[in-house]
Design an enzyme around this catalytic site. Sequence first.
Site, PDB file in Angstrom:
ATOM      1  N   CYS A  81       0.833  -1.202   0.000  1.00  0.00           N
ATOM      2  CA  CYS A  81       0.000   0.000   0.000  1.00  0.00           C
ATOM      3  C   CYS A  81       0.875   1.263   0.000  1.00  0.00           C
ATOM      4  CB  CYS A  81      -0.971  -0.054   1.190  1.00  0.00           C
ATOM      5  SG  CYS A  81      -2.306   1.118   1.032  1.00  0.00           S
ATOM      6  N   HIS A  99      -3.628  -5.441   0.731  1.00  0.00           N
ATOM      7  CA  HIS A  99      -2.999  -5.819   2.005  1.00  0.00           C
ATOM      8  C   HIS A  99      -2.934  -7.341   2.153  1.00  0.00           C
ATOM      9  CE1 HIS A  99      -2.651  -1.863   3.981  1.00  0.00           C
ATOM     10  NE2 HIS A  99      -3.600  -1.543   3.113  1.00  0.00           N
ATOM     11  N   GLU A 146      -1.520  -9.041   4.296  1.00  0.00           N
ATOM     12  CA  GLU A 146      -1.420  -9.481   5.697  1.00  0.00           C
ATOM     13  C   GLU A 146      -2.774  -9.712   6.363  1.00  0.00           C
ATOM     14  OE1 GLU A 146      -0.840  -6.558   4.459  1.00  0.00           O
ATOM     15  OE2 GLU A 146      -1.307  -4.902   5.805  1.00  0.00           O
TER      16      GLU A 146
END
Length: 509
Positions: free
Chosen positions: A82, A169, A171
């Site tokens: 990002c 993202h 994660e």
Amino acid sequence: MQEKIIILDFGSQTTQLIGRRIRELNIYSEIIPYNKYPYGQEAEQDIIGVILSGSPLSVYDEGAYKVDIPAIAAAVPVLGICYGAQLMSLSYGGKVEPAPSREYGRANLNYVDSACALFEGIEPGAQVWMSHGDTITALPESFRRVASTAEVHLAAFEAGPRMWGVQFHPEVYHSECGMRLLENFAVRVCGAKCSWSAQSFIESTVAELKATLGDDRVILGLSGGVDSSVAAVLLNRAIGDRLTCIFVDHGMLRKNEFADVLRDYQCLGLNVIGVDASEKFFADLAGVIDPERKRKIIGADFIEVFDAEAAKITDARWLAQGTIYPDCIESLSITGTVIKSHHNVGGLPERMNLRLCEPLRLLFKDEVRAVGRALGMPEHLISRHPFPGPGLAVRILGDVTREKVAVLQEADHIFIQGLRDSGLYNQVWQAGVILLPVQSVGVMGDERTYERAVALRAVTSTDAMTADWAHLPYDFLAKVSNDIIRRVRGVNRVCYDVSSKPPATIEWE
Ligand code: XMP
């Protein structure tokens, strides 16, 4: 050498998650503020890859956080997420602009370059999670697009053999291919050996503790909770009896908890001093109703009692604590300055000239549990629910007396034992009983009663920041309610708390 992946933090709420995911791959990771990268220093030698986190900032904000990406990429592979990806693109002459609307939520990849190492095994259609205000609108010349979604054309890029950026993202759990992507980066690209485990942590930490502590004596405050217990057993393995543990009973622990936990500690071979200071705590709390005052009094009394015991160990050089990673990350501001101290024994280190020893400071909670298991600690110590430091005092609404604590201990014991017996204990994050400051009318046998009401509280959670009330089976609740009313004198009504956090909190005070 401890090979590690560094996560450079630009202040994103999900930075910790990146660290977690890498650790889940059995690769050691450390999160450091963006401006603390050890360019050219010895510490850089252990780094095998760097991940740049997201950020609440825009790359165009005044004071936007910057790092020297070419200098980092000259040494190791870099993945930007990002804001990290936008910064990377901008550093090499790309274009970043505000997105027409803030893109947030689920998206699906509709193009994936299967030749890109980062996307190996990831097919078009894979779900990812977006959360960004700016978007990359043009890549630098030497960069290559490797993934897109319907809304985000430049969802991922590759730049030479060492740099990648993703707008989404990986994660967060909702990015279904996220773990694979991070694994591709860490293992395929960075060459991580995935050898970090609870056992390897124990071996290296015990060796480090031996080297650092030498023949010094260490004091540690035990709470009965998993963090301080695991820290104690680890230290005990390194320095044996030169560790003295102090376990203070404030009188507001669970039924039999002080004796049971003390015995567990002794069975584990710990050199532990148990201090029954309940009289002092009850005296100082007499008549106090305000929850914050209760907490302050208990905190101050605890320090006084602990200090007095610790001062008897005149040759101690270190104060050990069970501080864990989330505490440390929270206490680092983005600029690397400590903004919140986690010394839970206020003032003692300075006054007694003690140095701090925090052997678990780099572990997440579930890793602490894994280390405890690998150390052979009993499961009931490891998988215990969290319990607040002020204990039952904050579960007795109104003033705290020995008599009320005794009533609550009985009710709490029935609830907790019931959860264990029904195999529900490990399905809830935390559970307990609250003694309410109300009495209500009931009938038992032929007699009218006018007795106390209690509330059962059980929640599910992953981090105590948010929680849902646990949807325990009605049959179970009915049995607990019956058992409490039958067996606990002075209680004739049981309620179940069905509030989530937020807006409620887990504890009632
Ligand atoms: P709340 O009630 O804020 O609780 O939702 C979140 C978690 O923190 C625990 N808690 C405490 N722990 N001292 C502690 O050591 C305290 O004063 C305290 N207050 C709440 C609570 O049990 C839950 O796990």
